[in-house]
Design an enzyme around this catalytic site. Structure first.
Site, PDB file in Angstrom:
ATOM      1  N   ARG A 143       7.398   2.904   7.631  1.00  0.00           N
ATOM      2  CA  ARG A 143       6.038   2.401   7.429  1.00  0.00           C
ATOM      3  C   ARG A 143       4.998   3.304   8.079  1.00  0.00           C
ATOM      4  NH1 ARG A 143       4.538  -3.608   8.404  1.00  0.00           N
ATOM      5  NH2 ARG A 143       6.036  -3.599  10.090  1.00  0.00           N
ATOM      6  N   HIS A 202      -7.890 -13.237   0.203  1.00  0.00           N
ATOM      7  CA  HIS A 202      -6.663 -14.020   0.093  1.00  0.00           C
ATOM      8  C   HIS A 202      -6.948 -15.248  -0.766  1.00  0.00           C
ATOM      9  CE1 HIS A 202      -2.750 -15.521   1.212  1.00  0.00           C
ATOM     10  NE2 HIS A 202      -3.307 -16.708   1.380  1.00  0.00           N
ATOM     11  N   GLU A 219     -13.292 -15.377  -6.183  1.00  0.00           N
ATOM     12  CA  GLU A 219     -12.962 -14.139  -5.463  1.00  0.00           C
ATOM     13  C   GLU A 219     -13.932 -13.036  -5.874  1.00  0.00           C
ATOM     14  OE1 GLU A 219      -8.836 -12.915  -5.376  1.00  0.00           O
ATOM     15  OE2 GLU A 219      -8.149 -14.951  -5.747  1.00  0.00           O
ATOM     16  N   ASP A 276      -2.468 -12.323   6.962  1.00  0.00           N
ATOM     17  CA  ASP A 276      -3.517 -13.231   6.464  1.00  0.00           C
ATOM     18  C   ASP A 276      -4.217 -13.957   7.617  1.00  0.00           C
ATOM     19  OD1 ASP A 276      -2.988 -12.478   3.837  1.00  0.00           O
ATOM     20  OD2 ASP A 276      -1.388 -13.938   3.666  1.00  0.00           O
ATOM     21  N   GLY A 336      -6.036  -5.135 -10.304  1.00  0.00           N
ATOM     22  CA  GLY A 336      -7.313  -4.668  -9.765  1.00  0.00           C
ATOM     23  C   GLY A 336      -8.542  -5.384 -10.296  1.00  0.00           C
ATOM     24  N   SER A 337      -8.456  -6.697 -10.524  1.00  0.00           N
ATOM     25  CA  SER A 337      -9.676  -7.374 -10.991  1.00  0.00           C
ATOM     26  C   SER A 337     -10.710  -7.491  -9.865  1.00  0.00           C
ATOM     27  CB  SER A 337      -9.358  -8.738 -11.597  1.00  0.00           C
ATOM     28  OG  SER A 337      -9.004  -9.673 -10.606  1.00  0.00           O
ATOM     29  N   ASN A 357      -9.799  -8.167   3.867  1.00  0.00           N
ATOM     30  CA  ASN A 357      -8.786  -8.595   2.904  1.00  0.00           C
ATOM     31  C   ASN A 357      -9.332  -9.813   2.165  1.00  0.00           C
ATOM     32  OD1 ASN A 357      -6.196  -8.761   1.620  1.00  0.00           O
ATOM     33  ND2 ASN A 357      -5.656 -10.450   3.002  1.00  0.00           N
TER      34      ASN A 357
END
Ligand code: GRF
Length: 218
Positions: A68, A112, A177, A148, A14-15, A110
């Site tokens: 799922r 990536h 990021e 992605d 979780g950075s 998201n």
């Protein structure tokens, strides 16, 4: 100010989540991190979120093997319980169904660790090194059903240096990021992101400001 109620979905350390929490600690930031949700109760990031006083929840994907839709319905219920408006995937290691993605379309991001569309999937730093690229980096994109894929909001590039291994390269990318994910959340929360991922009111970048590696010589 009405801050967008945002959930960060994690599976591990979780950075990126921590970088988002730091940004949202400023009361002037247009989004509030209202929930950190993990598919693993033992994700290290949950502890970090709790320490920061943020609500946390775990929906164990292990409990939903082969189901799922059931897993996502359980997550959706938690998101609704917390009146979540925006969802940020941050090292969330579950592939989402088209139904869930469509439900959050335009409201789910998201991050990536590559310059997409290069190197989707796992082991991006190893693959960038093996391919011999001179620039690598990270991408924030709106989530769409393909893995992605989805309209790109922001990217940052870093040089690949002689002697790099996957860890040193990952660390250099991770710094970026932590810079671009909070910026992208700000734009999304401010309602400035178009369906193509572009900022409606973005200033045009300087076309001469290209990043080169190696840089021009003396
Ligand atoms: C990051 O490299 C992110 O780009 C990828 O998974 C990693 C998660 O790291 N999707 P952290 O949990 O945010 O530290």
């Amino acid at each position: 100010m009405n801050r967008a109620r945002t959930a960060v979905l994690i599976s591990g350390r979780g950075s990126n989540m921590a970088a988002l929490l730091d940004a949202a600690a400023d009361p002037a930031f247009p989004a509030a991190i209202s929930l950190v949700l993990s598919n693993r109760a033992d994700a290290a990031g949950l502890e970090r979120a709790r320490a920061a006083g943020v609500a946390t929840a775990a929906v164990e994907s292990r409990g939903f093997r082969g189901d799922r839709a059931g897993f996502e319905a359980a997550m959706q219920a938690v998101l609704e319980e917390h009146a979540i408006e925006l969802v940020l995937l941050a090292g969330f290691l579950r592939v989402l169904t088209e139904g869930f993605v469509r439900r959050w379309q335009g409201r789910m991001l998201n991050i990536h660790p590559s310059l997409l569309p290069a190197f989707p999937g796992l082991d991006t730093h190893e693959r960038a090194l093996a391919a011999g690229v001179r620039l690598h980096g990270c991408t924030v994109h709106l989530v769409s059903p393909g893995l992605d894929e989805g309209p790109i909001l922001a990217q940052a590039a870093v040089p690949v240096l002689p002697g790099d291994d996957a860890d040193s390269l990952a660390a250099r990318v991770l710094q970026q990021e932590h810079r671009i994910y909070p910026a992208a959340l700000r734009w999304l929360a401010e309602g400035r992101v178009g369906p193509d991922g572009r900022l409606r009111d973005a200033p045009c970048p300087d076309p001469a400001a290209a990043l080169r590696n190696p840089p021009d010589g003396p």
